[in-house]
Structures are given as structure tokens and as C-alpha cells.
Enzyme design. Structure first.
Site: not given
Ligand SMILES: [Zn+2]
Lengths: 388, 139
Positions: A287, A337
């Protein structure tokens, strides 16, 4: 207890086009992503008996989805929220559900559509605070948004360990190198460390190119048992291990949540379940809401010692041809994203061997992580090409 | 400084934080202390995170601390800050333990260091509303 390793698998993946795609809300992107995932797996909507939902910043996805998209007779259904750790978590709960017979095929979906025409990405993503109480001091002090919080965390790491701007930049550059080979990535132009330094400051020590993109889009993943996955269209992506870590932050002297995250806790659970150590991993999908998140996550998983993340990433080992390929689709910095679905989706692509030009040579075992809040919430998966 | 700051969002008290605002008006930085276990907390909130008690008393902090971390904001998120960028946002670790967000006065951005000793100073930013900032102090 019998091992969970290899009992569940990801059998379907759907990724919509990403980025500045206007005129659709999150429900539309969710439906598109789920349609793609069903086709990918060779399943139909009627095969789906579990749905887990994660809405992005717009909050447009909710429990109404069952009615909006006509799901019937579900045996598992929830809207989940662990911020950026939700994607990992949804897949974890889905895996447990299918292994224990609560459902056969659970679809996990994330979608968001915050970008509006004629509005900057930052403005699209900004959200105000409550109008009264202690929170109003933060706006008075000029603290707006999540960028500032991560800048404060990154600065702490730099002050404690001597981490440099070049080292953060090396992460952004490596991810861009991968993104140039990903047709779905939003940022595919080559980028140098100089470009990184020249990109404008958002809040020091974070440049624009330290920060994730904002995307309209959706990703869906279907989880089933290993047994069922074997009879479907795609090569199964087996779940070897899973973990979470939510360390809390007392925000007072002695606490170090800015530089030491829940990844430490999640790692123990997931690596033990998978029966692996760091050297067994061929690549990682971490992440990356910010470059710094990658750096601190690598440390907390023990790829290097605490404080040595800067020198660790500086030699380019995360990029194409490096010894630890990371965020091989460009991540959230240069790819798209979709919160925790960004790392998960790329892990599935790579393990199946469908990475095309950017395919990593060895793709048997991958760690994928999700991080939410200000390094508050963490979830991870260890995914394998074989069941064991 | 005060005239510049006047257009920034002025903090507004709610029930839980009213004593903090009153303390600031008197030039005192107040912390909440749990009435049962004594744990200090900041910012103001109704329950003690350690023992979940709602018994609370307000106690003055020394106003001294160190810079735990900081950032230099360049992006303008609110029109009042357009003339202030780049400005520093700091996390101050108070001597008593709790950490708080604030701004600095009397120090250039490139002179800020993690670990720098600072002390509180109050400024009026709206009708009777005083806000704590920090300035360097001798270590
Ligand atoms: Zn207490």
C-alpha cells in the site's frame, strides 16, 4: 487446528478503466468491475452468494447495492470499513466464509468516483472538519487533509534515522518505471529523480510525486474455495496467509506510531499461517498512499531493520530488474488509486503470469498489504501460485 | 501577526472543550486529567482512553515541550492561508506527555528542528478567542 493455507483462492478479477473518467458514479464503476470479474472467472451473477462492499471517499457504495444491482438470496453481505486496509480485510473474511461453507463465491468490490471535471484532484479529495470543538484548532493551524499527517510521520522518520528526500524519491521513481509498462496506469511518462525533486511541494517533506493519485474506477475480486477455483477459467491465486494489525496510537511521549506500524503485528499472523519468511517472497505489492508508507512497511515486515528503509530502497531494488520487485503496476503513486485493491489487483495479475511487459520473472509468492488512517489500520495477504 | 491570523478559521468551543478555551483566554494551557486513574489526555474528549471513566478535571500544563515532528505546508487549502504559505505545522510533545498540533512563532522555517525546545504563547485570534502557539526557548 488444520492449516488454512491454500484452502481459499482468488478466482476472478475485474479492473475498470481508471482515472479521469467522468459521468459515472461509484455504483456504475462497481457494476462494471464486478461484471469484468465474473467474466474473468467464468461465473454469472447467480453464482455469487456473498458480497462485501467497500466505498471510497464519496461514500456512494452502501448496503443499497443489493437492490441497485439485483443480487438475490445472498448468504453473506456487508459493507466494510477498515479504511485502506479494507480490501485485504474483505478478502480475509471472504476466504474464511468460503472455507467454512458460509458461501461459495464471495465478490469483494471497491469503487470510487471523486474526480469531477474542472476540479483539481486535491480539491476533489478534500473533506472539511466539524465546525466546533478541538478539531477547529487544526484548521486554524492550517492542518488540512491527510497529506499533512503523512508528512509529519515521514519527517519524524527522517529526523530519527537520517532518511533522505532522495530515498523517498527512489520509491516514486521505481514505481513509475513499472507504470510505464502498465496500460491501465494513469501516469506512464518516464520520470527521473530530478523530476521528482522538481515536482512541487505539497507539504515538506512530501512532493506532489510522493502522493498517491486520485482515481475514478472500480476493482472487484471473487474469492472461492481452492477446490472450486481449480475448475474455473483462470489460474487460481491461492491465499497462503492473512493478517491484520491495528496498533492504536496514544499520541503521547513514548508512542512511535509514526515510524512503527501495525504491519509488525499482521506479519506475524500472516507469515506464520503461510509458513514463510521474507526470503520466500518473489515480489511485494505494498500500500503506497505515499512513498513513505512503502518505506515504513518494508521495515515493519522485516525486509530491513527499523531505520534502514532509506538505504534499502535507494539502490533501485524495488524497480524492474531489482531484487525485490515492488508495486509492479505503478502502485497508487503512478498506477491507480483504488485503495487496498490496487496492490491486490496487481498481485493477482502477476501471480497468474498476466503482467505482459512488466511481468516479474519469478511470481510464485507475493505479499500484498493495505494501510488505512494515518498508519492506524493494516491488513495483508500472502498469495501463492501453487496451493502449497 | 494577529491581523494576518484574524481571517483564519477561528476555533469554536463545544461543551467538552469549553474549559480549554477559557484556560487559553487566561493564558493557561489546560490538559484533561482522568478523575479516576489520572491519565492526561489531549485533545479534549469525554472518556479516558485508559480506564473509560468520564470523571475529569482540567489541569494546567507547564507550556514547555519539544518539537516531535513538523511539516512545511505549501499547498493552499483555505484562502486565509494563501499569504502564509509556506508555513510550519508542528507536533509539540509537552513535558507532561501529550502531543498537540500547533504553529510556531519567532522562528524561520529552515531553523526548525525535531527535538527543539519550545514554550507556549497565546494570541487573540477572534473576539475573546485565544490560541496557543509555540516559540523557541532555551533548552
Ligand atoms: Zn482513566
Amino acid at each position: 487446528m488444520e492449516s488454512f493455507k491454500g484452502k481459499a483462492a482468488i478466482c476472478g478479477l475485474g479492473i475498470t478503466p481508471m482515472g479521469r473518467i467522468y459521468g459515472h458514479d461509484s455504483v456504475w464503476f462497481a457494476a462494471r468491475a464486478m461484471r469484468l470479474a465474473l467474466d474473468d472467472a467464468g461465473l454469472t451473477k447467480d453464482d455469487i452468494d456473498g458480497v462485501l462492499i467497500n466505498s471510497g471517499i464519496t461514500g456512494e457504495l452502501g448496503l443499497g447495492l443489493m437492490m441497485q444491482l439485483g443480487f438475490r438470496n445472498l448468504r453473506l453481505y456487508n459493507e466494510m470499513n477498515g479504511a485502506g486496509s479494507t480490501a485485504s480485510q474483505m478478502i480475509q473474511y471472504a476466504a474464511m466464509a468460503v472455507v467454512h461453507g458460509m458461501a461459495n463465491h464471495v465478490i469483494c468490490v471497491f469503487a470510487d468516483a471523486p474526480l469531477r471535471e474542472n476540479k483539481s484532484a486535491g480539491a476533489s479529495y478534500a473533506r472539511g472538519r466539524g465546525p466546533r470543538g478541538m478539531g477547529t484548532f487544526e484548521t486554524h493551524y492550517g492542518l488540512f487533509g491527510v497529506n499533512a499527517r503523512y508528512a509529519l510521520a515521514a519527517r519524524r522518520h527522517m529526523a530519527l534515522y537520517g532518511t533522505t528526500q532522495d530515498q523517498l524519491g527512489a520509491i516514486a521513481v521505481a514505481e513509475r518505471q513499472w507504470a510505464t509498462m502498465n496500460p491501465l496506469a494513469q501516469m506512464r511518462d518516464p520520470m527521473t529523480l530530478e523530476d521528482y525533486h522538481r515536482s512541487r511541494w505539497i507539504i515538506e517533506p512530501l512532493h506532489l510525486l510522493d502522493c498517491s493519485l486520485v482515481s475514478n474506477g472500480g476493482v472487484a475480486v471473487i474469492v472461492t474455495t481452492a477446490e472450486r477455483a481449480c475448475s474455473l477459467k483462470q489460474p487460481p491465486v491461492y491465499i497462503w496467509g492473512m493478517g491484520q494489525g491495528h496498533p492504536g496510537n496514544p499520541n503521547r511521549a513514548g508512542a512511535d506510531a509514526e515510524v512503527s506500524t501495525g504491519a509488525r503485528i499482521a506479519r506475524d499472523t500472516a507469515f506464520r499461517m503461510a509458513g514463510i519468511s521474507n526470503e520466500d517472497l518473489d515480489f511485494v505489492e505494498l500500500y503506497d498512499c505515499y512513498t513513505y508508507t512503502v518505506l515504513v512497511t518494508l521495515e515493519d515486515y522485516g525486509f530491513c531493520k527499523k531505520g534502514e528503509g532509506g538505504p534499502f530502497v535507494a539502490d533501485g531494488k524495488l524497480g524492474p530488474g531489482g531484487s525485490l520487485p515492488a508495486n509492479t503496476g505503478g502502485g497508487q503513486l503512478s498506477g491507480y488509486y483504488m485503495w487496498g485493491m490496487t496492490p491486490v489487483s496487481e498481485a493477482v495479475v502477476q501471480i497468474r503470469g498476466q503482467g505482459g511487459e512488466r511481468q516479474v520473472p519469478k511470481h510464485d509468492l507475493c505479499l500484498t498489504t493495505g494501510n488505512g488512517g494515518i498508519l492506524n489500520f493494516h491488513g495483508c495477504l500472502v498469495l501463492g501460485r501453487e496451493a502449497s | 501577526m494577529t491581523t494576518e491570523l484574524i481571517s483564519r478559521p477561528v476555533p469554536t468551543p463545544d461543551e467538552a472543550s469549553a474549559p480549554y478555551f477559557e484556560g487559553a483566554r487566561q493564558g493557561r494551557l489546560l490538559l484533561m486529567r482522568c478523575g479516576e486513574c489520572g491519565t492526561l489526555r489531549f485533545p479534549a474528549r469525554p472518556l479516558c482512553e485508559a480506564c473509560w471513566s468520564d470523571e475529569v478535571e482540567w489541569v494546567p500544563a507547564s507550556g514547555r515541550g519539544i518539537i516531535y515532528t513538523y511539516g512545511i505546508m505549501h499547498q493552499v487549502y483555505h484562502p486565509a492561508f494563501a499569504s502564509l504559505v509556506p508555513y510550519a505545522i508542528v507536533v509539540v510533545e509537552l513535558e507532561e506527555g501529550p502531543r498537540m498540533i500547533s504553529n510556531l512563532v519567532g522562528v524561520a522555517n529552515d531553523q526548525i528542528l525535531v527535538g527543539m525546545p519550545v514554550e507556549v504563547v497565546f494570541e487573540e485570534v477572534g473576539e475573546g478567542v485565544y490560541v496557543p502557539y509555540f516559540r523557541p526557548r532555551a533548552g
